[in-house]
Design a protein around this motif. Sequence first.
Motif, mmCIF file in Angstrom:
data_model
loop_
_atom_site.group_PDB
_atom_site.id
_atom_site.type_symbol
_atom_site.label_atom_id
_atom_site.label_comp_id
_atom_site.label_asym_id
_atom_site.label_seq_id
_atom_site.Cartn_x
_atom_site.Cartn_y
_atom_site.Cartn_z
ATOM 1 N N TYR A 90 3.621 45.578 32.242
ATOM 2 C CA TYR A 90 4.900 45.271 32.899
ATOM 3 C C TYR A 90 5.902 44.699 31.891
ATOM 4 C CZ TYR A 90 8.424 43.121 35.855
ATOM 5 O OH TYR A 90 9.628 42.762 36.412
ATOM 6 N N LEU A 91 5.455 43.763 31.071
ATOM 7 C CA LEU A 91 6.364 43.108 30.131
ATOM 8 C C LEU A 91 6.957 44.105 29.139
ATOM 9 C CD1 LEU A 91 4.299 39.858 29.406
ATOM 10 C CD2 LEU A 91 6.275 40.119 30.933
ATOM 11 N N ALA A 92 6.110 44.998 28.619
ATOM 12 C CA ALA A 92 6.604 45.988 27.655
ATOM 13 C C ALA A 92 7.573 46.962 28.322
ATOM 14 C CB ALA A 92 5.436 46.743 27.040
ATOM 15 N N ALA A 93 7.226 47.423 29.526
ATOM 16 C CA ALA A 93 8.093 48.371 30.230
ATOM 17 C C ALA A 93 9.410 47.701 30.639
ATOM 18 C CB ALA A 93 7.373 48.920 31.453
ATOM 19 N N ARG A 94 9.324 46.441 31.073
ATOM 20 C CA ARG A 94 10.540 45.720 31.494
ATOM 21 C C ARG A 94 11.502 45.533 30.321
ATOM 22 N NH1 ARG A 94 14.589 44.236 32.811
ATOM 23 N NH2 ARG A 94 15.255 42.698 34.366
ATOM 24 N N HIS A 95 10.962 45.218 29.151
ATOM 25 C CA HIS A 95 11.835 45.057 27.989
ATOM 26 C C HIS A 95 12.407 46.407 27.562
ATOM 27 C CE1 HIS A 95 13.591 42.763 24.787
ATOM 28 N NE2 HIS A 95 13.072 43.556 23.858
ATOM 29 N N GLY A 96 11.642 47.483 27.782
ATOM 30 C CA GLY A 96 12.168 48.811 27.502
ATOM 31 C C GLY A 96 13.407 49.118 28.338
ATOM 32 N N VAL A 97 13.432 48.626 29.581
ATOM 33 C CA VAL A 97 14.617 48.801 30.429
ATOM 34 C C VAL A 97 15.798 48.035 29.838
ATOM 35 C CG1 VAL A 97 15.605 48.363 32.703
ATOM 36 C CG2 VAL A 97 13.270 49.226 32.509
ATOM 37 N N ASN A 98 15.560 46.823 29.355
ATOM 38 C CA ASN A 98 16.639 46.066 28.708
ATOM 39 C C ASN A 98 17.211 46.838 27.522
ATOM 40 O OD1 ASN A 98 16.590 43.868 30.439
ATOM 41 N ND2 ASN A 98 15.178 42.692 29.181
ATOM 42 N N CYS A 99 16.318 47.437 26.730
ATOM 43 C CA CYS A 99 16.773 48.241 25.583
ATOM 44 C C CYS A 99 17.611 49.425 26.061
ATOM 45 C CB CYS A 99 15.573 48.748 24.788
ATOM 46 S SG CYS A 99 14.577 47.464 24.009
ATOM 47 N N THR A 100 17.158 50.059 27.123
ATOM 48 C CA THR A 100 17.857 51.227 27.673
ATOM 49 C C THR A 100 19.259 50.867 28.134
ATOM 50 O OG1 THR A 100 15.761 52.204 28.381
ATOM 51 C CG2 THR A 100 17.759 52.965 29.493
ATOM 52 N N GLU A 148 17.004 42.402 37.425
ATOM 53 C CA GLU A 148 16.035 43.316 38.016
ATOM 54 C C GLU A 148 16.676 44.236 39.053
ATOM 55 O OE1 GLU A 148 12.505 42.209 40.769
ATOM 56 O OE2 GLU A 148 11.769 41.986 38.705
ATOM 57 N N LYS A 149 17.785 43.809 39.627
ATOM 58 C CA LYS A 149 18.451 44.611 40.648
ATOM 59 C C LYS A 149 18.755 46.017 40.158
ATOM 60 C CE LYS A 149 22.715 44.979 43.335
ATOM 61 N NZ LYS A 149 22.942 46.352 42.813
ATOM 62 N N ILE A 150 19.086 46.163 38.886
ATOM 63 C CA ILE A 150 19.430 47.482 38.349
ATOM 64 C C ILE A 150 18.220 48.409 38.415
ATOM 65 C CG2 ILE A 150 20.248 48.717 36.302
ATOM 66 C CD1 ILE A 150 21.753 46.211 35.496
ATOM 67 N N ILE A 151 17.026 47.857 38.206
ATOM 68 C CA ILE A 151 15.808 48.672 38.321
ATOM 69 C C ILE A 151 15.542 49.005 39.776
ATOM 70 C CG2 ILE A 151 13.368 48.849 37.707
ATOM 71 C CD1 ILE A 151 13.783 46.685 35.643
ATOM 72 N N ARG A 152 15.778 48.041 40.670
ATOM 73 C CA ARG A 152 15.522 48.274 42.103
ATOM 74 C C ARG A 152 16.469 49.314 42.682
ATOM 75 N NH1 ARG A 152 15.032 42.541 42.465
ATOM 76 N NH2 ARG A 152 17.061 42.452 43.507
ATOM 77 N N ASP A 153 17.571 49.582 42.014
ATOM 78 C CA ASP A 153 18.448 50.662 42.457
ATOM 79 C C ASP A 153 17.779 52.022 42.302
ATOM 80 O OD1 ASP A 153 20.484 48.930 43.125
ATOM 81 O OD2 ASP A 153 21.542 49.148 41.215
ATOM 82 N N VAL A 154 16.743 52.077 41.466
ATOM 83 C CA VAL A 154 16.043 53.335 41.182
ATOM 84 C C VAL A 154 14.602 53.310 41.684
ATOM 85 C CG1 VAL A 154 15.158 54.784 39.303
ATOM 86 C CG2 VAL A 154 17.507 53.918 39.218
ATOM 87 N N HIS A 155 13.930 52.173 41.527
ATOM 88 C CA HIS A 155 12.511 52.073 41.880
ATOM 89 C C HIS A 155 12.298 51.231 43.140
ATOM 90 C CE1 HIS A 155 10.752 54.190 38.511
ATOM 91 N NE2 HIS A 155 11.516 53.520 37.668
ATOM 92 N N ASP A 156 11.279 51.600 43.882
ATOM 93 C CA ASP A 156 10.917 50.917 45.117
ATOM 94 C C ASP A 156 10.540 49.457 44.850
ATOM 95 O OD1 ASP A 156 9.900 50.884 47.968
ATOM 96 O OD2 ASP A 156 8.039 50.462 46.899
ATOM 97 N N ALA A 157 11.070 48.551 45.678
ATOM 98 C CA ALA A 157 10.802 47.120 45.497
ATOM 99 C C ALA A 157 9.324 46.806 45.669
ATOM 100 C CB ALA A 157 11.643 46.313 46.488
ATOM 101 N N GLY A 158 8.659 47.477 46.616
ATOM 102 C CA GLY A 158 7.235 47.239 46.811
ATOM 103 C C GLY A 158 6.422 47.614 45.590
ATOM 104 N N TYR A 159 6.755 48.759 44.993
ATOM 105 C CA TYR A 159 6.074 49.161 43.761
ATOM 106 C C TYR A 159 6.324 48.161 42.639
ATOM 107 C CZ TYR A 159 5.684 51.346 39.193
ATOM 108 O OH TYR A 159 5.416 51.577 37.870
ATOM 109 N N ASN A 217 7.126 44.985 42.796
ATOM 110 C CA ASN A 217 6.428 43.721 43.039
ATOM 111 C C ASN A 217 4.934 43.853 42.746
ATOM 112 O OD1 ASN A 217 8.824 42.537 43.851
ATOM 113 N ND2 ASN A 217 8.496 42.968 46.016
ATOM 114 N N TYR A 218 4.368 44.979 43.149
ATOM 115 C CA TYR A 218 2.952 45.208 42.867
ATOM 116 C C TYR A 218 2.702 45.274 41.366
ATOM 117 C CZ TYR A 218 -1.323 47.719 41.942
ATOM 118 O OH TYR A 218 -2.532 48.086 41.415
ATOM 119 N N PHE A 219 3.503 46.054 40.670
ATOM 120 C CA PHE A 219 3.334 46.243 39.230
ATOM 121 C C PHE A 219 3.391 44.904 38.495
ATOM 122 C CE2 PHE A 219 5.524 48.175 35.255
ATOM 123 C CZ PHE A 219 4.314 48.213 34.574
ATOM 124 N N ARG A 220 4.384 44.097 38.824
ATOM 125 C CA ARG A 220 4.519 42.786 38.180
ATOM 126 C C ARG A 220 3.317 41.895 38.489
ATOM 127 N NH1 ARG A 220 7.899 40.804 41.210
ATOM 128 N NH2 ARG A 220 9.804 41.710 40.351
#
Length: 580
Positions: free
Chosen positions: A361-371, A296-307, A309-312
Amino acid sequence: MFRIRKILNPYLPVNEHEIKQVQAIIQSQFPDIAKEKVATIPDQLINPLKYQYKTMLFIADDLDGRVKGCALMLYMPDLSFCYLDFLAVSPGRTSSGVGGALYERVREEADSLDINGLFMECLPDDSDNCPDEEIRKQNAKRLAFYERYGARPITGTRYETPVKPEDTCAPFLVFDGLGSHDEIGAQKLKLIVRAILERKYGDYCPEDYIRMVVGSIIDDPVQLRPFQYKKKLQNGVFRTTLSERKKIFWVINDRHSIHHVRERGYVESPVRVETIRKSLEPTGWFSKGTPSSYPEKIIRDVHDAGYMNYFRKVCKNLPAGKSVYPYVFPIRNGAHPPKDLTVRAGYYCIDTFTPLNQNAYLAARHGVNCTLTAADELLSGRSLAYVLTRPPGHHAEHNVFGGFCYFNNSAIAAHYLSELGRVAILDIDYHHGNGQQQIFYESSNVLTISIHGHPSFAYPYFSGFVNEKGKHQGEGFNYNFPLDEEISAEKYRQTLMKTLEIIRKFSPVYLIVALGFDTAKDDPTGTWKLTASDFEQNGILIGQLKVPTLFMQEGGYNNRRLGTNARQFFKGVQKGFFGQ
């Protein structure tokens, strides 16, 4: 987990760090090699004329920059052959699969060059040439490893003759025909052997020794040692997957369909992916990959941690089948978000039509893995990659979602790749790529360009104007090309060519294309009228940049035309990039 990466620029800080590890591994595994030789690796990578060969370095590393193995290959195009100089893994990793993955990657690269074969040296496994039994056992393991791929020592020559009387265990010259060259002629081998001895060992091998070895090549075709460790398999079994390397690496989000909003008028539906998949699969242009998992750290390099955490949390707590849409936007007091998670949606959203539900969240998170899987494929040396995913991503900013987008896949990939070279993002969706613009607005490492409908009439309405050019270090690195509600295909192409010229001047190492097919005729979210032929022409222009490119699927909602438009676009990309 490890990835195979091709080092292009040895002087990037991250590459300098990993090359030092490579040098330590080689020195550890080959202690007889002079340190001065190993120290020349960075110079070899950038000075092919000096060394009379092009050097290619592949590493197996993890996401923390720890190198697990390396392979150094020399390419001599004048004689159309490659020479594997080193293949080594970190001590203690002999059964980790790293060596096999590296050698397969080397074979793929070599085969892509349409060469006569791949050569290497292996220390001997016979008592006549190597009297030490323990050393022979290690040599036998290496030769058995290469024999799995059909690579065997050349026999009937004096290549393994010691240069000096005190030399011991002089190496065999091993030939790997890559499954397409079962034999090699004497005259060709004479030229190759002379090149190896002069270019690689010119400071050690005298001319009379080189003439002796070259003159000993008599058999025509040259003979290879019979298989000793495995029975010979059927013809073609050693063929590399190289033809796959020339295809577009394709990752499909196989979990996208869990995010299915069954509400009237919601156009971002699972059928979009299926329509494109069914149209592209029969073409044979794609090589399918399997998504890996990334932290998840790779996503947090781009997206706000508060956002994040809320989204999840909000998605996890919603009941199945229920969607929540933002309807309160606390812009006057952003420091105090509402306590109710469903009400808080507007705190993190830019519109009223992007839902939150149990699986978003699950679909978007897996999309990041694909990316990131596709991004790693570019790092390994692949030319083209395509991520077919939903939900899309280019409207998601650092701390907000919207426009059906939750995680900005293009921005995440760009940040990930930017540590290894400059990155350009070209957004050709009908709607402005506000997410990439906002995330990289103050950065000079990532160039952001968007061609879109003018925000006076097109979503997201508040960004995408010509005067938005970046800020601070990013000033001059953001370009917007807002176009009229009605435009011709010729006008669009003229604009596209302007953006491509900007990209050429920026000279990126990697290009990311936020790919929207909502610019097509009769798309319910757009007003333009691009046809399948137009998409092919646009694909040719982008392909002609010949920059390693990652295509990220964004919009496109006319399912009657979507598959055809996608097929013609990638047909054009291949024409432009490979000339096919």
